[in-house]
Design a protein around this motif. Structure first.
Motif, PDB file in Angstrom:
ATOM      1  N   ASN A 195       0.854  -1.182   0.000  1.00 23.15           N
ATOM      2  CA  ASN A 195       0.000   0.000   0.000  1.00 23.15           C
ATOM      3  C   ASN A 195       0.899   1.244   0.000  1.00 23.15           C
ATOM      4  O   ASN A 195       1.756   1.391   0.872  1.00 23.15           O
ATOM      5  N   GLU A 196       0.668   2.103  -0.972  1.00 25.45           N
ATOM      6  CA  GLU A 196       1.565   3.253  -1.120  1.00 25.45           C
ATOM      7  C   GLU A 196       1.086   4.496  -0.357  1.00 25.45           C
ATOM      8  O   GLU A 196       1.671   5.557  -0.476  1.00 25.45           O
ATOM      9  N   LYS A 197      -0.007   4.341   0.378  1.00 22.67           N
ATOM     10  CA  LYS A 197      -0.585   5.506   1.059  1.00 22.67           C
ATOM     11  C   LYS A 197       0.422   6.244   1.933  1.00 22.67           C
ATOM     12  O   LYS A 197       1.268   5.629   2.562  1.00 22.67           O
ATOM     13  N   ARG A 198       0.273   7.546   1.973  1.00 24.85           N
ATOM     14  CA  ARG A 198       1.103   8.351   2.878  1.00 24.85           C
ATOM     15  C   ARG A 198       0.187   8.963   3.930  1.00 24.85           C
ATOM     16  O   ARG A 198      -0.914   9.414   3.601  1.00 24.85           O
ATOM     17  N   ILE A 199       0.664   8.994   5.131  1.00 28.17           N
ATOM     18  CA  ILE A 199      -0.166   9.505   6.227  1.00 28.17           C
ATOM     19  C   ILE A 199       0.427  10.779   6.819  1.00 28.17           C
ATOM     20  O   ILE A 199       1.630  10.859   7.073  1.00 28.17           O
ATOM     21  N   ILE A 200      -0.459  11.737   7.025  1.00 31.79           N
ATOM     22  CA  ILE A 200      -0.062  12.971   7.703  1.00 31.79           C
ATOM     23  C   ILE A 200      -0.834  13.034   9.015  1.00 31.79           C
ATOM     24  O   ILE A 200      -2.052  12.873   9.026  1.00 31.79           O
ATOM     25  N   LEU A 201      -0.095  13.234  10.097  1.00 34.26           N
ATOM     26  CA  LEU A 201      -0.755  13.318  11.399  1.00 34.26           C
ATOM     27  C   LEU A 201      -0.899  14.770  11.822  1.00 34.26           C
ATOM     28  O   LEU A 201       0.068  15.541  11.775  1.00 34.26           O
ATOM     29  N   THR A 202      -2.116  15.121  12.224  1.00 33.84           N
ATOM     30  CA  THR A 202      -2.340  16.453  12.758  1.00 33.84           C
ATOM     31  C   THR A 202      -3.030  16.337  14.110  1.00 33.84           C
ATOM     32  O   THR A 202      -3.452  15.250  14.507  1.00 33.84           O
ATOM     33  N   GLY A 203      -3.144  17.451  14.800  1.00 33.27           N
ATOM     34  CA  GLY A 203      -3.787  17.450  16.115  1.00 33.27           C
ATOM     35  C   GLY A 203      -3.106  18.479  16.998  1.00 33.27           C
ATOM     36  O   GLY A 203      -2.026  18.990  16.667  1.00 33.27           O
ATOM     37  N   PHE A 204      -3.720  18.749  18.123  1.00 29.20           N
ATOM     38  CA  PHE A 204      -3.230  19.816  18.993  1.00 29.20           C
ATOM     39  C   PHE A 204      -1.869  19.459  19.619  1.00 29.20           C
ATOM     40  O   PHE A 204      -1.511  18.283  19.723  1.00 29.20           O
ATOM     41  N   MET A 205      -1.150  20.488  20.027  1.00 29.34           N
ATOM     42  CA  MET A 205       0.130  20.299  20.723  1.00 29.34           C
ATOM     43  C   MET A 205      -0.061  19.339  21.901  1.00 29.34           C
ATOM     44  O   MET A 205      -1.060  19.436  22.607  1.00 29.34           O
ATOM     45  N   GLY A 206       0.887  18.456  22.068  1.00 30.23           N
ATOM     46  CA  GLY A 206       0.852  17.567  23.231  1.00 30.23           C
ATOM     47  C   GLY A 206      -0.046  16.349  23.079  1.00 30.23           C
ATOM     48  O   GLY A 206      -0.135  15.535  23.987  1.00 30.23           O
ATOM     49  N   VAL A 207      -0.687  16.188  21.932  1.00 31.78           N
ATOM     50  CA  VAL A 207      -1.588  15.039  21.782  1.00 31.78           C
ATOM     51  C   VAL A 207      -0.812  13.742  21.550  1.00 31.78           C
ATOM     52  O   VAL A 207      -1.313  12.646  21.807  1.00 31.78           O
ATOM     53  N   GLY A 208       0.425  13.869  21.040  1.00 27.74           N
ATOM     54  CA  GLY A 208       1.261  12.670  20.836  1.00 27.74           C
ATOM     55  C   GLY A 208       1.485  12.322  19.372  1.00 27.74           C
ATOM     56  O   GLY A 208       1.723  11.160  19.040  1.00 27.74           O
ATOM     57  N   LYS A 209       1.450  13.302  18.491  1.00 22.34           N
ATOM     58  CA  LYS A 209       1.621  13.052  17.043  1.00 22.34           C
ATOM     59  C   LYS A 209       2.966  12.398  16.734  1.00 22.34           C
ATOM     60  O   LYS A 209       3.035  11.439  15.974  1.00 22.34           O
ATOM     61  N   SER A 210       4.035  12.924  17.339  1.00 19.53           N
ATOM     62  CA  SER A 210       5.375  12.412  17.019  1.00 19.53           C
ATOM     63  C   SER A 210       5.532  10.966  17.482  1.00 19.53           C
ATOM     64  O   SER A 210       6.148  10.151  16.787  1.00 19.53           O
ATOM     65  N   GLN A 230      -6.153  26.766  25.900  1.00 20.75           N
ATOM     66  CA  GLN A 230      -7.499  26.187  25.819  1.00 20.75           C
ATOM     67  C   GLN A 230      -8.350  26.897  24.766  1.00 20.75           C
ATOM     68  O   GLN A 230      -9.110  26.263  24.026  1.00 20.75           O
ATOM     69  N   LYS A 231      -8.175  28.207  24.671  1.00 11.48           N
ATOM     70  CA  LYS A 231      -8.919  28.989  23.668  1.00 11.48           C
ATOM     71  C   LYS A 231      -8.524  28.502  22.257  1.00 11.48           C
ATOM     72  O   LYS A 231      -9.364  28.259  21.400  1.00 11.48           O
ATOM     73  N   LEU A 232      -7.226  28.351  22.083  1.00 10.48           N
ATOM     74  CA  LEU A 232      -6.694  27.887  20.797  1.00 10.48           C
ATOM     75  C   LEU A 232      -7.210  26.483  20.477  1.00 10.48           C
ATOM     76  O   LEU A 232      -7.597  26.171  19.346  1.00 10.48           O
ATOM     77  N   PHE A 233      -7.220  25.647  21.505  1.00 15.18           N
ATOM     78  CA  PHE A 233      -7.687  24.265  21.368  1.00 15.18           C
ATOM     79  C   PHE A 233      -9.121  24.268  20.819  1.00 15.18           C
ATOM     80  O   PHE A 233      -9.446  23.531  19.897  1.00 15.18           O
ATOM     81  N   GLU A 234      -9.955  25.123  21.402  1.00 16.78           N
ATOM     82  CA  GLU A 234     -11.358  25.163  20.963  1.00 16.78           C
ATOM     83  C   GLU A 234     -11.493  25.759  19.570  1.00 16.78           C
ATOM     84  O   GLU A 234     -12.244  25.260  18.742  1.00 16.78           O
ATOM     85  N   GLU A 235     -10.725  26.802  19.297  1.00 16.07           N
ATOM     86  CA  GLU A 235     -10.804  27.463  17.972  1.00 16.07           C
ATOM     87  C   GLU A 235     -10.352  26.534  16.843  1.00 16.07           C
ATOM     88  O   GLU A 235     -10.808  26.644  15.720  1.00 16.07           O
ATOM     89  N   ARG A 236      -9.427  25.659  17.157  1.00 16.78           N
ATOM     90  CA  ARG A 236      -8.826  24.839  16.088  1.00 16.78           C
ATOM     91  C   ARG A 236      -9.618  23.582  15.720  1.00 16.78           C
ATOM     92  O   ARG A 236      -9.362  22.993  14.688  1.00 16.78           O
ATOM     93  N   ARG A 237     -10.545  23.215  16.577  1.00 16.73           N
ATOM     94  CA  ARG A 237     -11.310  21.973  16.321  1.00 16.73           C
ATOM     95  C   ARG A 237     -11.934  21.965  14.931  1.00 16.73           C
ATOM     96  O   ARG A 237     -11.927  20.965  14.226  1.00 16.73           O
ATOM     97  N   LYS A 238     -12.463  23.106  14.512  1.00 12.13           N
ATOM     98  CA  LYS A 238     -13.161  23.160  13.220  1.00 12.13           C
ATOM     99  C   LYS A 238     -12.213  22.868  12.046  1.00 12.13           C
ATOM    100  O   LYS A 238     -12.652  22.414  10.993  1.00 12.13           O
ATOM    101  N   TYR A 239     -10.948  23.144  12.240  1.00 13.76           N
ATOM    102  CA  TYR A 239      -9.982  22.835  11.164  1.00 13.76           C
ATOM    103  C   TYR A 239      -9.563  21.368  11.225  1.00 13.76           C
ATOM    104  O   TYR A 239      -9.482  20.690  10.219  1.00 13.76           O
ATOM    105  N   TYR A 240      -9.300  20.895  12.440  1.00 14.93           N
ATOM    106  CA  TYR A 240      -8.903  19.488  12.579  1.00 14.93           C
ATOM    107  C   TYR A 240      -9.999  18.560  12.043  1.00 14.93           C
ATOM    108  O   TYR A 240      -9.719  17.506  11.489  1.00 14.93           O
ATOM    109  N   CYS A 241     -11.251  19.002  12.208  1.00 16.11           N
ATOM    110  CA  CYS A 241     -12.396  18.200  11.722  1.00 16.11           C
ATOM    111  C   CYS A 241     -12.328  17.961  10.214  1.00 16.11           C
ATOM    112  O   CYS A 241     -12.995  17.070   9.712  1.00 16.11           O
TER     113      CYS A 241
END
Ligand code: S3P
Length: 182
Positions: free
Chosen positions: A15-30, A144-155
């Motif tokens: 499978n040649e798929k490439r994955i990009i991980l996104t999410g808020f700081m500290g969620v554990g992407k790395s 926390q403000k940033l966390f809430e504002e960014r949800r709409k993009y992560y979605c």
């Protein structure tokens, strides 16, 4: 290797798929990116680490010295470069996917974008415990403000996984592979 493991591995390797991980700081992407790259036996890159290597400065230093707006330009330049690499797993910094230009660039590559979500307190605890300075999350209220504002993009990501305490990051990486790759 058992037959089912062998066919699992074969399907994944082909499978040649490439994955990009996104999410808020500290969620554990790395961490999840590291497990994915181990399980898939493929190269992974971390956008923040890539920027630091190219700029020869820590992310916090770039933001503190040049400002966030300049950091975002540098981030986009490096995102373009990282997408031209062979890495099949890419972990973004928490703000990268929230910019329309970056989402467009990623969209053109056909990569699969995976949003790792968890509750704010989990992220905040990791931010506080981490040795890395995060100038964008200076205090809890602002973060926390940033966390809430960014949800709409992560979605807007293709896939959404919730990081739960009962599922460790290795198990989560396996779940992502089973669902996204198989
Ligand atoms: C940022 C997240 C950081 C880093 C920079 C800005 C953000 O990456 O790119 O400090 O705006 O959310 P992590 O998500 O890996 O902490």
């Amino acid at each position: 290797m058992c037959i089912s493991c062998a066919s699992w591995a074969k399907k994944i390797m082909n499978n040649e798929k490439r994955i990009i991980l996104t999410g808020f700081m500290g969620v554990g992407k790395s961490t999840v990116a590291r497990h994915l790259s181990y399980l898939l036996r493929c190269e992974k890159l971390d956008l923040d680490a890539f920027i630091e290597a190219n700029e020869k400065r820590a992310i916090a230093k770039i933001i503190n010295e040049d400002g966030e707006a300049r950091f975002r330009e540098i981030e986009t330049e490096n995102l373009r470069k990282i997408l031209q690499s062979d890495a099949r797993i890419i972990a973004l910094g928490g703000g990268a996917w929230t910019l329309e230009e970056n989402r467009k660039i990623i969209g053109e590559t056909g990569c699969t974008v995976v949003w790792l979500e968890s509750d704010f307190n989990h992220c905040w605890q990791n931010i506080r415990l981490s040795k890395r300075e995060r100038p964008i999350a200076k205090n809890k209220r602002h973060a926390q403000k940033l966390f809430e504002e960014r949800r709409k993009y992560y979605c807007l990501a293709d896939w959404h996984y919730i990081v739960r305490p009962e599922l460790n990051s290795f198990e989560l990486a396996k779940k992502i592979i089973e669902e996204v790759f198989l």
